[in-house]
Design a protein around this motif. Sequence first.
Motif, PDB file in Angstrom:
ATOM      1  N   GLU A  36       0.789  -1.215   0.028  1.00 13.33           N
ATOM      2  CA  GLU A  36      -0.106   0.259   0.069  1.00 13.33           C
ATOM      3  C   GLU A  36       0.940   1.206   0.019  1.00 13.33           C
ATOM      4  O   GLU A  36       1.897   1.305   0.891  1.00 13.33           O
ATOM      5  CB  GLU A  36      -0.797   0.076   1.287  1.00 13.33           C
ATOM      6  CG  GLU A  36      -2.394  -0.125   0.990  1.00 13.33           C
ATOM      7  CD  GLU A  36      -3.121   0.151   2.186  1.00 13.33           C
ATOM      8  OE1 GLU A  36      -3.009   0.929   3.179  1.00 13.33           O
ATOM      9  OE2 GLU A  36      -3.848  -0.930   2.390  1.00 13.33           O
ATOM     10  N   GLY A  37       0.523   2.055  -0.822  1.00 20.27           N
ATOM     11  CA  GLY A  37       1.276   3.535  -1.143  1.00 20.27           C
ATOM     12  C   GLY A  37       2.258   3.334  -1.895  1.00 20.27           C
ATOM     13  O   GLY A  37       3.025   4.490  -2.120  1.00 20.27           O
ATOM     14  N   ASP A  38       2.823   2.213  -2.564  1.00 19.23           N
ATOM     15  CA  ASP A  38       3.678   2.419  -3.563  1.00 19.23           C
ATOM     16  C   ASP A  38       3.377   3.351  -4.711  1.00 19.23           C
ATOM     17  O   ASP A  38       2.217   3.118  -5.157  1.00 19.23           O
ATOM     18  CB  ASP A  38       4.140   0.938  -3.951  1.00 19.23           C
ATOM     19  CG  ASP A  38       5.119  -0.026  -2.971  1.00 19.23           C
ATOM     20  OD1 ASP A  38       5.580   0.834  -2.084  1.00 19.23           O
ATOM     21  OD2 ASP A  38       5.245  -1.289  -3.144  1.00 19.23           O
ATOM     22  N   TYR A 107      -1.422   9.528  -2.293  1.00 18.76           N
ATOM     23  CA  TYR A 107      -1.309   9.324  -0.978  1.00 18.76           C
ATOM     24  C   TYR A 107      -2.342   8.453  -0.471  1.00 18.76           C
ATOM     25  O   TYR A 107      -2.613   8.186   0.712  1.00 18.76           O
ATOM     26  CB  TYR A 107      -1.156  10.839  -0.294  1.00 18.76           C
ATOM     27  CG  TYR A 107      -0.188  11.471  -0.715  1.00 18.76           C
ATOM     28  CD1 TYR A 107       1.120  11.299  -0.099  1.00 18.76           C
ATOM     29  CD2 TYR A 107      -0.286  12.511  -1.653  1.00 18.76           C
ATOM     30  CE1 TYR A 107       2.129  12.011  -0.612  1.00 18.76           C
ATOM     31  CE2 TYR A 107       0.864  13.214  -2.069  1.00 18.76           C
ATOM     32  CZ  TYR A 107       2.195  13.126  -1.678  1.00 18.76           C
ATOM     33  OH  TYR A 107       3.269  13.901  -1.880  1.00 18.76           O
ATOM     34  N   ASN A 109      -4.570   4.480  -0.359  1.00 22.59           N
ATOM     35  CA  ASN A 109      -4.306   3.205   0.463  1.00 22.59           C
ATOM     36  C   ASN A 109      -4.028   2.077  -0.722  1.00 22.59           C
ATOM     37  O   ASN A 109      -4.267   0.879  -0.462  1.00 22.59           O
ATOM     38  CB  ASN A 109      -5.630   2.737   1.067  1.00 22.59           C
ATOM     39  CG  ASN A 109      -6.699   2.582   0.242  1.00 22.59           C
ATOM     40  OD1 ASN A 109      -6.807   3.062  -0.830  1.00 22.59           O
ATOM     41  ND2 ASN A 109      -7.853   2.021   0.983  1.00 22.59           N
ATOM     42  N   CYS A 112       0.076   3.098  -6.903  1.00 24.63           N
ATOM     43  CA  CYS A 112      -0.134   4.044  -8.077  1.00 24.63           C
ATOM     44  C   CYS A 112       0.785   3.500  -9.292  1.00 24.63           C
ATOM     45  O   CYS A 112       2.036   3.541  -8.911  1.00 24.63           O
ATOM     46  CB  CYS A 112      -0.198   5.556  -7.726  1.00 24.63           C
ATOM     47  SG  CYS A 112      -1.529   6.185  -6.925  1.00 24.63           S
ATOM     48  N   HIS A 128       9.703   7.084  -4.443  1.00 27.93           N
ATOM     49  CA  HIS A 128       9.019   6.341  -5.668  1.00 27.93           C
ATOM     50  C   HIS A 128       9.879   5.503  -6.467  1.00 27.93           C
ATOM     51  O   HIS A 128      11.347   5.686  -6.243  1.00 27.93           O
ATOM     52  CB  HIS A 128       8.167   7.225  -6.707  1.00 27.93           C
ATOM     53  CG  HIS A 128       9.370   8.353  -7.478  1.00 27.93           C
ATOM     54  ND1 HIS A 128       9.305   9.698  -6.743  1.00 27.93           N
ATOM     55  CD2 HIS A 128      10.076   8.225  -8.185  1.00 27.93           C
ATOM     56  CE1 HIS A 128      10.434  10.199  -7.451  1.00 27.93           C
ATOM     57  NE2 HIS A 128      10.738   9.376  -8.446  1.00 27.93           N
TER      58      HIS A 128
END
Length: 166
Positions: A36-38, A107, A109, A112, A128
């Motif tokens: 999550e958040g990658d 930003y 959950n 992306c 990133h």
Amino acid sequence: MAKTNSLGEGKSLKVISESPQFTNLIGKILGANAREGDIFCLEGELGSGKTCLIGGIAEGLDVEDGIFSPSFIIVAPHRGKIPLFHIDLYRLEEEDIQELGLEEYIYGNGVCAIEWAEKARKVIPSSHLWIRIEYHDKGRLINFLPRGERYIELLRELREFACHRN
């Protein structure tokens, strides 16, 4: 077949992919190891394989619906073990991107995957994984540039896979 040059921990990893299937497999490894958040930022010419790589990321995340270039949608959300937000900025100008509200996804959950990410440098967090795909005489040259500890760790997994393929 993949050829790699490993430049050490935290440095870039370059992989030559000789087929769309191998490009997809690389994406699948990224997706299987995603959290999550990658944020995966993809850069490359039209037709270079960005969507193919994202298709693999989706497979690694157990996304069941198909992945296609969402050029008219901008953000295509997909359900998987972690939500995947496939963002395609092809039709947008750099100055328009800051007003889109992409922060909700970046930003959020999920994971992306941003195509044409070079247009969104101002909204992309400093941490990133930048992925540059270029045409190469043997297929595609995929250059992975980790920014931040999380992506250095993720690149270790990918480096281990790529080195075993040689």
